[in-house]
Design a protein around this motif. Structure first.
Motif, PDB file in Angstrom:
ATOM      1  N   PRO A  96       0.784  -1.227   0.305  1.00 39.77           N
ATOM      2  CA  PRO A  96      -0.558   0.146   0.061  1.00 39.77           C
ATOM      3  C   PRO A  96       0.818   1.419   0.233  1.00 39.77           C
ATOM      4  CG  PRO A  96      -0.776  -1.466   1.622  1.00 39.77           C
ATOM      5  CD  PRO A  96       0.309  -1.897   0.698  1.00 39.77           C
ATOM      6  N   PHE A  97       2.128   1.505   0.616  1.00 33.43           N
ATOM      7  CA  PHE A  97       2.888   2.084   0.936  1.00 33.43           C
ATOM      8  C   PHE A  97       3.034   2.604  -0.690  1.00 33.43           C
ATOM      9  CE2 PHE A  97       7.026   4.261   1.743  1.00 33.43           C
ATOM     10  CZ  PHE A  97       6.874   5.688   2.409  1.00 33.43           C
ATOM     11  N   TYR A  98       3.854   1.683  -1.040  1.00 28.08           N
ATOM     12  CA  TYR A  98       4.593   1.779  -2.511  1.00 28.08           C
ATOM     13  C   TYR A  98       3.326   1.885  -3.707  1.00 28.08           C
ATOM     14  CZ  TYR A  98       6.738   0.118  -7.120  1.00 28.08           C
ATOM     15  OH  TYR A  98       7.568  -0.327  -8.630  1.00 28.08           O
ATOM     16  N   ILE A  99       1.860   1.473  -3.552  1.00 29.16           N
ATOM     17  CA  ILE A  99       1.666   2.663  -4.260  1.00 29.16           C
ATOM     18  C   ILE A  99       0.794   4.087  -4.090  1.00 29.16           C
ATOM     19  CG2 ILE A  99      -1.131   1.687  -4.901  1.00 29.16           C
ATOM     20  CD1 ILE A  99      -0.710  -0.452  -4.588  1.00 29.16           C
ATOM     21  N   ALA A 100       0.560   4.102  -3.308  1.00 27.24           N
ATOM     22  CA  ALA A 100       0.596   5.445  -2.281  1.00 27.24           C
ATOM     23  C   ALA A 100       1.636   6.493  -3.229  1.00 27.24           C
ATOM     24  CB  ALA A 100       0.652   5.692  -0.994  1.00 27.24           C
ATOM     25  N   LYS A 101       2.894   5.595  -2.506  1.00 21.36           N
ATOM     26  CA  LYS A 101       3.971   6.353  -3.270  1.00 21.36           C
ATOM     27  C   LYS A 101       4.184   6.749  -5.116  1.00 21.36           C
ATOM     28  CE  LYS A 101       7.862   5.215  -3.626  1.00 21.36           C
ATOM     29  NZ  LYS A 101       9.290   4.293  -3.121  1.00 21.36           N
ATOM     30  N   ARG A 102       3.112   6.057  -5.435  1.00 15.56           N
ATOM     31  CA  ARG A 102       2.812   6.028  -6.903  1.00 15.56           C
ATOM     32  C   ARG A 102       2.283   6.858  -7.534  1.00 15.56           C
ATOM     33  NH1 ARG A 102       5.793   2.268 -10.309  1.00 15.56           N
ATOM     34  NH2 ARG A 102       4.904   3.645 -12.048  1.00 15.56           N
TER      35      ARG A 102
ATOM     36  N   VAL B 176      -4.876  21.938   5.589  1.00 12.41           N
ATOM     37  CA  VAL B 176      -4.984  20.970   5.320  1.00 12.41           C
ATOM     38  C   VAL B 176      -5.950  20.155   4.315  1.00 12.41           C
ATOM     39  CG1 VAL B 176      -3.582  19.952   7.030  1.00 12.41           C
ATOM     40  CG2 VAL B 176      -5.653  20.211   7.611  1.00 12.41           C
ATOM     41  N   PHE B 177      -7.230  21.171   4.760  1.00 14.33           N
ATOM     42  CA  PHE B 177      -8.690  20.370   4.073  1.00 14.33           C
ATOM     43  C   PHE B 177      -8.762  20.857   2.877  1.00 14.33           C
ATOM     44  CE2 PHE B 177     -10.708  23.425   7.415  1.00 14.33           C
ATOM     45  CZ  PHE B 177     -11.839  21.970   7.300  1.00 14.33           C
ATOM     46  N   ASN B 178      -7.323  21.319   2.202  1.00  9.20           N
ATOM     47  CA  ASN B 178      -6.572  20.952   0.412  1.00  9.20           C
ATOM     48  C   ASN B 178      -6.161  19.120   0.337  1.00  9.20           C
ATOM     49  OD1 ASN B 178      -6.695  23.170  -0.175  1.00  9.20           O
ATOM     50  ND2 ASN B 178      -5.137  24.024   0.223  1.00  9.20           N
ATOM     51  N   ILE B 179      -5.426  18.686   1.407  1.00  9.45           N
ATOM     52  CA  ILE B 179      -5.579  17.776   1.459  1.00  9.45           C
ATOM     53  C   ILE B 179      -6.833  16.508   0.737  1.00  9.45           C
ATOM     54  CG2 ILE B 179      -4.697  15.454   3.007  1.00  9.45           C
ATOM     55  CD1 ILE B 179      -2.855  17.167   4.373  1.00  9.45           C
ATOM     56  N   ILE B 180      -7.913  17.005   1.886  1.00 12.80           N
ATOM     57  CA  ILE B 180      -9.375  16.082   2.068  1.00 12.80           C
ATOM     58  C   ILE B 180      -9.821  16.239   0.429  1.00 12.80           C
ATOM     59  CG2 ILE B 180     -11.517  16.086   2.491  1.00 12.80           C
ATOM     60  CD1 ILE B 180     -11.180  17.560   5.208  1.00 12.80           C
ATOM     61  N   GLY B 181     -10.074  17.953   0.199  1.00 14.34           N
ATOM     62  CA  GLY B 181      -9.778  17.859  -1.675  1.00 14.34           C
ATOM     63  C   GLY B 181      -9.492  16.695  -2.063  1.00 14.34           C
ATOM     64  N   SER B 182      -7.845  16.857  -1.959  1.00  8.73           N
ATOM     65  CA  SER B 182      -7.346  16.125  -3.063  1.00  8.73           C
ATOM     66  C   SER B 182      -7.002  14.707  -3.131  1.00  8.73           C
ATOM     67  CB  SER B 182      -5.870  16.647  -2.500  1.00  8.73           C
ATOM     68  OG  SER B 182      -4.494  15.138  -3.364  1.00  8.73           O
ATOM     69  N   LEU B 183      -7.260  14.186  -1.789  1.00 11.00           N
ATOM     70  CA  LEU B 183      -7.847  12.343  -1.451  1.00 11.00           C
ATOM     71  C   LEU B 183      -9.167  12.131  -1.940  1.00 11.00           C
ATOM     72  CD1 LEU B 183      -6.580  11.851   2.361  1.00 11.00           C
ATOM     73  CD2 LEU B 183      -5.865  11.215   0.096  1.00 11.00           C
TER      74      LEU B 183
ATOM     75  N   ARG C 221      -8.188   1.174   1.705  1.00  8.41           N
ATOM     76  CA  ARG C 221      -7.826   2.470   2.730  1.00  8.41           C
ATOM     77  C   ARG C 221      -6.613   2.370   2.475  1.00  8.41           C
ATOM     78  NH1 ARG C 221     -12.541  -0.134   5.012  1.00  8.41           N
ATOM     79  NH2 ARG C 221     -14.650   1.204   4.311  1.00  8.41           N
ATOM     80  N   ARG C 222      -5.892   1.610   3.454  1.00 15.79           N
ATOM     81  CA  ARG C 222      -4.517   1.711   3.308  1.00 15.79           C
ATOM     82  C   ARG C 222      -3.950   3.006   2.137  1.00 15.79           C
ATOM     83  NH1 ARG C 222      -1.208  -3.222   5.209  1.00 15.79           N
ATOM     84  NH2 ARG C 222      -3.130  -3.769   4.430  1.00 15.79           N
ATOM     85  N   ILE C 223      -4.089   2.166   1.526  1.00 13.04           N
ATOM     86  CA  ILE C 223      -3.233   3.521  -0.088  1.00 13.04           C
ATOM     87  C   ILE C 223      -3.553   4.768   0.230  1.00 13.04           C
ATOM     88  CG2 ILE C 223      -3.284   3.348  -2.180  1.00 13.04           C
ATOM     89  CD1 ILE C 223      -3.864   0.327  -2.586  1.00 13.04           C
ATOM     90  N   PHE C 224      -4.660   5.235   0.497  1.00 14.04           N
ATOM     91  CA  PHE C 224      -5.109   6.417   0.485  1.00 14.04           C
ATOM     92  C   PHE C 224      -5.162   7.346   1.787  1.00 14.04           C
ATOM     93  CE2 PHE C 224      -8.257   4.520  -2.454  1.00 14.04           C
ATOM     94  CZ  PHE C 224      -7.828   5.780  -3.936  1.00 14.04           C
TER      95      PHE C 224
ATOM     96  N   TYR D  57     -10.374  11.585   7.545  1.00  9.04           N
ATOM     97  CA  TYR D  57     -12.021  10.774   7.912  1.00  9.04           C
ATOM     98  C   TYR D  57     -12.138  10.634   5.814  1.00  9.04           C
ATOM     99  CZ  TYR D  57     -16.282  14.302   6.947  1.00  9.04           C
ATOM    100  OH  TYR D  57     -17.412  15.049   6.588  1.00  9.04           O
ATOM    101  N   PRO D  58     -11.223  11.192   5.271  1.00  7.91           N
ATOM    102  CA  PRO D  58     -11.686  11.059   3.949  1.00  7.91           C
ATOM    103  C   PRO D  58     -11.761   9.742   3.317  1.00  7.91           C
ATOM    104  CG  PRO D  58     -10.361  12.498   3.651  1.00  7.91           C
ATOM    105  CD  PRO D  58     -10.772  12.505   4.327  1.00  7.91           C
ATOM    106  N   VAL D  59     -11.739   8.962   3.429  1.00  8.00           N
ATOM    107  CA  VAL D  59     -10.924   7.805   3.888  1.00  8.00           C
ATOM    108  C   VAL D  59     -12.242   6.752   4.646  1.00  8.00           C
ATOM    109  CG1 VAL D  59      -9.185   5.883   4.099  1.00  8.00           C
ATOM    110  CG2 VAL D  59      -8.642   7.999   3.096  1.00  8.00           C
ATOM    111  N   ARG D  60     -11.888   7.687   5.676  1.00  3.47           N
ATOM    112  CA  ARG D  60     -12.933   6.591   6.601  1.00  3.47           C
ATOM    113  C   ARG D  60     -14.109   6.103   6.273  1.00  3.47           C
ATOM    114  NH1 ARG D  60     -15.514   3.571   8.899  1.00  3.47           N
ATOM    115  NH2 ARG D  60     -15.632   2.808  11.294  1.00  3.47           N
TER     116      ARG D  60
END
Length: 432
Positions: free
Chosen positions: A4-10, A289-296, A321-324, A396-399
């Motif tokens: 999951p970490f590798y995919i998230a990094k990509r 950090v609200f931008n993080i929610i929109g980005s995700l 979920r772990r990817i995001f 929050y967005p992932v959960r």
């Protein structure tokens, strides 16, 4: 390897099909970086001012000060104080008698705080380092000398070397004022101006006058009493341990204070301002950090096909979920590390070169540039704060949002698999 970490990094560093997602991701990282830099620089500047004030007070305030818990004066001729004077950690033991008096020089007059000290006061404090004019002297032959704060000297219009002495008045204790002739109810003593000091603190510069303790006792009509005992400890002494030892020795009848406690109001105000600024900047960080929610959210929509492929390969909801989550954590964590590094670099440049000045006129302030002092505990607090806010913003967005989205995709996937099975089940024989 953590898949999951590798995919998230990509996902973080790869180019997306929609350019807006790249822009929002950059804005997310940039917002976290800017807010973190502001936290590092603001707290370091407050630490710098706090350190500056500490240095200014340390030139006048003792390391430890003993005062009575009740009353104004006490008799230091007791076994407890003799033991304190002979403690191996005590380097300088100074008796002090302090009270208010009326100062007059020709047609000018002012109420001042008289501080009568022993002859070893210059060993206790850094009085020589803060003298503007003259020299520090208490008594020579039969002449008494006074060392005044800069503001008090300006008010009285005096300087070292003036031929006329200062007139110092204090009311006689335990006597009623004679309204017919008030001057008979006052004690009068004389002292010549020996020096003028300045520590850039109005509390001292505007009202303090240092006199020999013998003259102060004559003025206030005391025999052996003092209002405080001031101590200077040896260099390698444990100041807090010595303080507690003295407090236990004297009991509740006396109060032992260190330099911070002697100026508790000033230092508390600085700490309140510092942490109020910290809370305000944390609020700005939360907005950033609200931008993080929109980005995700946009990334989750962007990677719908990838999620479906991962499900075909056997990935469950937790894996996806772990990817995001890793994606959001890398945005906040990377922004925190870059922000702290940038903030530390700016603090170093400010401390070395004084890039931001306090004013256009040199010498108008105590220092020319904003002081900075980096404290490790503050840096750790900032990193934990940014990481925690970033974790919540990613969780929050992932959960909550991702839960519904993943459930819908899972249902669609099951329905599609069911339709394919039905098609295979009822395929006419002539198609085979």
């Amino acid at each position: 390897m953590n898949v999951p970490f590798y995919i998230a990094k990509r996902y973080l560093f790869s180019k997306k099909s929609h350019n807006a997602i790249n822009i929002i991701s950059l804005v997310s990282v940039g917002g976290v970086i800017i807010a973190t830099v502001a936290l590092v620089c603001a707290l370091s500047v407050y630490n710098g001012f706090n350190n500056l004030i500490t240095l200014q007070f340390s030139s006048f305030d003792p390391e430890l000060k003993i005062t009575p818990a009740t009353g104004k004066v006490f008799d230091p001729d007791s076994p407890s104080f003799r033991r304190i004077k002979n403690m191996p950690e005590v380097e300088v033991y100074c008796e002090v008698l302090q009270d208010n008096a009326h100062i007059r020089y020709k047609d000018r007059q002012e109420v001042a705080t008289i501080k009568g000290v022993d002859a070893n006061f210059n060993q206790l404090s850094l009085i020589d380092s803060i003298l503007l004019e003259g020299r520090f002297a208490l008594r020579e032959d039969i002449v008494d000398y006074a060392t005044l704060g800069y503001g008090l000297a300006s008010t009285l219009g005096v300087r070292p070397g003036f031929a006329s002495p200062l007139e110092i008045y204090a009311p006689k204790r335990n006597e009623q004022v004679n309204m017919a002739n008030p001057t008979t109810s006052l004690n009068l003593e004389y002292a010549y101006v020996g020096g003028v000091f300045m520590i850039n603190q109005p509390e001292y510069d505007q009202s303090y006058m240092i006199l020999p303790i013998s003259l102060a006792r004559e003025l206030f009509r005391y025999e052996n009493e003092v209002s405080a005992i001031e101590l200077k400890l040896k260099e390698n002494s444990d100041r807090e341990k010595v303080k507690h030892t003295i407090q236990n020795l004297l009991g509740d009848s006396f109060v032992v204070k260190n330099r911070y406690e002697q100026q508790e109001a000033s230092f508390k105000m600085m700490q309140i301002e510092k942490w109020m600024t910290y809370l305000i900047l944390c609020f700005i960080l939360v907005i950033a950090v609200f931008n993080i929610i929109g980005s995700l959210c946009m990334l989750m929509i962007e990677k719908q096909d990838d999620v479906q492929t991962l499900r075909y390969l056997g990935a469950n909801d937790s894996f996806i979920r772990r990817i995001f989550l890793f994606e959001g954590w890398m945005i906040s964590g990377g922004g925190a590390l870059l922000g702290i590094s940038t903030g530390l670099l700016l603090c170093f440049l400010q401390d070395t070169f004084g890039l931001i000045q306090l004013g256009q006129t040199a010498g108008a302030f105590v220092i020319d540039a904003y002081p900075v002092k980096v404290v490790t505990s503050d840096i750790l607090t900032i990193f934990i704060t940014v990481s925690l806010i970033g974790f919540i913003a990613a969780w929050y967005p992932v959960r909550y949002l991702g839960k519904k989205w993943l459930h819908a995709k899972k249902v669609n996937l099951l329905n599609n698999n069911g339709i394919e099975r039905k098609k295979r089940r009822f395929t006419p024989i002539f198609y085979l």
